[in-house]
Write a protein that holds these residues in place. Structure first.
Motif, PDB file in Angstrom:
ATOM      1  N   VAL A  91       0.941  -1.246   0.055  1.00 12.80           N
ATOM      2  CA  VAL A  91       0.027   0.037   0.122  1.00 12.80           C
ATOM      3  C   VAL A  91       0.951   1.117  -0.015  1.00 12.80           C
ATOM      4  O   VAL A  91       1.833   1.350   0.972  1.00 12.80           O
ATOM      5  N   PRO A  95      -2.735   7.415  -1.840  1.00 15.79           N
ATOM      6  CA  PRO A  95      -3.666   6.638  -2.240  1.00 15.79           C
ATOM      7  C   PRO A  95      -4.019   6.707  -4.011  1.00 15.79           C
ATOM      8  O   PRO A  95      -4.158   5.864  -4.681  1.00 15.79           O
ATOM      9  N   GLN A  98      -1.902   4.665  -6.618  1.00 12.07           N
ATOM     10  CA  GLN A  98      -2.132   3.498  -6.784  1.00 12.07           C
ATOM     11  C   GLN A  98      -3.286   2.833  -7.361  1.00 12.07           C
ATOM     12  O   GLN A  98      -3.472   1.656  -7.794  1.00 12.07           O
ATOM     13  N   PHE A  99      -4.330   3.874  -7.906  1.00 14.19           N
ATOM     14  CA  PHE A  99      -5.678   3.507  -8.383  1.00 14.19           C
ATOM     15  C   PHE A  99      -5.117   3.191  -9.750  1.00 14.19           C
ATOM     16  O   PHE A  99      -4.584   3.876 -10.603  1.00 14.19           O
ATOM     17  N   GLU A 107     -11.252  -1.729  -9.008  1.00 10.71           N
ATOM     18  CA  GLU A 107     -10.034  -1.624  -8.162  1.00 10.71           C
ATOM     19  C   GLU A 107      -9.794  -2.781  -7.407  1.00 10.71           C
ATOM     20  O   GLU A 107      -8.581  -3.226  -7.319  1.00 10.71           O
ATOM     21  N   GLN A 153      -7.712   5.505   0.883  1.00 13.50           N
ATOM     22  CA  GLN A 153      -6.802   4.842   1.525  1.00 13.50           C
ATOM     23  C   GLN A 153      -7.401   3.465   1.813  1.00 13.50           C
ATOM     24  O   GLN A 153      -6.760   2.289   1.764  1.00 13.50           O
ATOM     25  N   ALA A 156      -7.765   1.196  -1.093  1.00 13.28           N
ATOM     26  CA  ALA A 156      -6.113   0.807  -1.861  1.00 13.28           C
ATOM     27  C   ALA A 156      -6.160  -0.239  -0.703  1.00 13.28           C
ATOM     28  O   ALA A 156      -5.294  -1.318  -1.269  1.00 13.28           O
TER      29      ALA A 156
ATOM     30  N   ALA B 219       2.473   0.526  -9.305  1.00 18.78           N
ATOM     31  CA  ALA B 219       1.198  -0.021  -8.983  1.00 18.78           C
ATOM     32  C   ALA B 219       0.510  -1.235  -9.576  1.00 18.78           C
ATOM     33  O   ALA B 219       0.247  -2.482  -8.823  1.00 18.78           O
TER      34      ALA B 219
END
Lengths: 286, 283
Positions: A91, A95, A98-99, A107, A153, A156, B219
């Motif tokens: 993580v 946030p 990382q999407f 997601e 978050q 995530a 990611a």
């Protein structure tokens, strides 16, 4: 004792173009099921250490590496990040960075689709992760970008939890959140500790929240690890932590001050409740 | 009770919009098939009818018509660009009817007529695109492409590209606000200075774009995504499996297909769709 799930041996890392080593010969062992808090001042090498645990360092960043990192039996130099991701969920602090999809549902299931899991299992894991992170069903169709910081978050974390990795690394998961968002994420971490028996490694500045959850605390300072200990032992020497630019929670500073004045000699308190009972005990004696 | 909205590529759409009863593949094919109409048909009357049909579709699909207003300056600019292009570079034939002479330039009715024909064609095409972007989400595009058996990598890249446009606009606005806060307001500068100082926007925008692509790459790797080229490997299409083609989808697809085939056949075998049939050619 059982074989550690993470073994870092003499890890040295220098980013390409940099003269200085970011990590200067780090040794660390983490066992299955441990909840580990990593603390240290800015630029001490915490994020580099975290990224070395899922193989982003050295696989995705150019640089010089010495020593080795073995995670769940995989040497990070010999396996790709995608392979290591089977065991390690990561993580990131931001946030939004990382999407990968434009709805919460996509997601959360993205990594599960990548693994080719059966649809029924994807569905079951998705609901489990959403429930654990307290994300309501009507968020499924929402773009994650439009949620509040704490919700982002949590999404995530849910996306990583759905992978059910043996190890979850959270790199400063509350650093970009407002106080409400930080509290939401800490609640999720508490739930993870309570209900999900994975190895959790959290880099976090909110020591008062992490200390009660952690089985082990790790201090990273200028590319080295000067201290690894269970939380009570870790925070016992407040002066040592202050010398290394780590500011322990107020309850521990209070206990340290009481100890210095000869009023208290017991273990360091982890929570406000524990500090309260110490103070009541002292007052009761008088 | 407030209406629940769903984010589309160009705004928001009520969740009870009838357009959502169609499979994303049908909506994607709508763009591909209906976009062909104005490319084949030059007859302005038919393209005007098409534009009116699109406006009706906006209304039926509950798309906020204000979205079109955002493009009014683009429509006006487009008209002037086309009109100027055809007036000055449309050529001259002694048979042409000269309306005005501006020095060496002869403004002819025939050239203006061409400008109008092309403009009306483009208006129809633009309305189709606005409708598509107003009713589609990135997810719909990925699902639509996957339903058409397009490899996941290409489908995902298409979705990512569309999203990156939106993110770049957000980044651009952030940079602009930051520059304004430091007393650099391009709008207040003459054109030559605007061009010179544009680098102040472009450099951080490119740097941000590179950083974002780096973050997306990390990611993707961290979620176990393996680049397998055009083969999707063992990837499960979970999201795609949540959609089902219905009779309505087949009916819409058949209708669009038949209409397209009809237009093609009519334009090949008759002169009904020829420009000479237009009222503009009787003036």
């Amino acid at each position: 004792m059982a074989e550690p799930i993470i073994r870092v041996e003499g890890l040295k890392w220098k980013y390409e173009g940099s003269r200085d080593w970011v990590l200067k010969g780090v040794d660390l062992e983490i066992h299955q099921g441990e909840f580990v808090g990593i603390v240290g001042p800015n630029d001490s090498g915490k994020t580099t250490l975290a990224m070395s645990l899922n193989g982003l360092v050295p696989n995705n960043y150019p640089g010089v590496m010495e020593g080795r990192v073995v995670v769940d039996g995989m040497d990070t130099r010999e396996h790709s990040v995608a392979e290591i991701a089977e065991s390690v969920g990561f993580v990131f602090p931001d946030p939004e960075s990382q999407f990968l999809s434009m709805t919460v549902e996509e997601e959360v299931v993205f990594a599960l689709e990548n693994r080719g899991l059966p649809r029924e299992e994807i569905e079951e894991r998705m609901w489990w992760a959403l429930e654990l992170t307290n994300i309501p069903e009507d968020y499924l169709e929402k773009p994650p970008y439009e949620l509040s910081g704490g919700e982002k978050q949590r999404v995530a974390i849910a996306s990583v939890l759905a992978m059910r990795p043996k190890i979850i690394v959270l790199d400063e998961p509350t650093s970009m959140l407002d106080p409400i968002g930080k509290t939401e994420v800490i609640e999720v971490l508490t739930e993870m500790k309570r209900r999900y028996n994975a190895t959790v490694i959290v880099i976090e500045h909110r020591l008062e929240d992490i200390a009660p959850l952690a089985d082990k605390m790790v201090l990273v300072y200028r590319g080295t690890i000067p201290k690894v200990a269970p939380p009570r032992e870790f925070f016992q020497d407040v002066d040592f932590l202050l010398e290394h630019d780590v500011f322990p929670p107020d309850v521990m500073v209070l206990a340290n001050e009481l100890r210095r004045r000869g009023l208290y000699d017991g273990p360091v308190p982890m929570t406000v409740d524990e500090a309260e009972s110490i103070v009541r005990g002292i007052l009761g004696r008088r | 009770m407030p209406t629940k909205m769903r984010r589309s590529l160009l705004g928001y759409l009520p969740v009870d919009s009838p357009i959502f009863s169609l499979h994303p593949m049908t909506r994607l094919l709508f763009l591909l098939i209906v976009s062909a109409y104005p490319m084949i048909v030059r007859l302005p009357e038919l393209n005007v009818a098409g534009s009116i049909f699109m406006l009706a579709l906006f209304r039926v699909s509950k798309v906020d018509l204000r979205v079109i207003k955002n493009y009014k300056m683009a429509f006006v600019n487009l008209f002037f660009v086309i009109a100027i292009a055809y007036t000055f570079f449309g050529g001259y034939n002694p048979d042409y009817r000269v309306l005005i002479e501006l020095g060496p330039v002869k403004v002819c009715w025939e050239n203006l007529r061409w400008a109008m024909v092309v403009y009306i064609q483009l208006i129809f095409a633009i309305l189709i695109m606005i409708f598509f972007l107003s009713t589609m989400r990135e997810r719909d595009i990925v699902v639509g492409l996957r339903a058409l058996r397009v490899p996941f990598v290409l489908a995902y890249m298409a979705g990512l590209a569309l999203r990156s446009i939106g993110l770049s606009i957000i980044d651009f606005n952030t940079i602009r606000e930051a520059e304004k806060a430091r007393a650099l307001d391009l709008q207040a500068l003459p054109f030559s200075e605007k061009v010179k100082k544009f680098g102040m926007y472009i450099v951080p925008l490119v740097a941000l774009a590179i950083r974002r692509s780096d973050e997306v790459s990390n990611a993707l790797d961290s979620r176990g995504f393996r680049f397998t080229g055009l083969k999707s490997g063992k990837r499960t299409d979970y999201i795609l499996s949540k959609y089902r083609m219905t009779k309505l989808d087949y009916a819409v697809l058949a209708g669009m297909g038949v209409f397209l085939a009809g237009i093609i056949l009519i334009s090949i075998y008759t002169d009904w769709l020829a420009l000479e049939s237009s009222l503009l050619y009787r003036i």
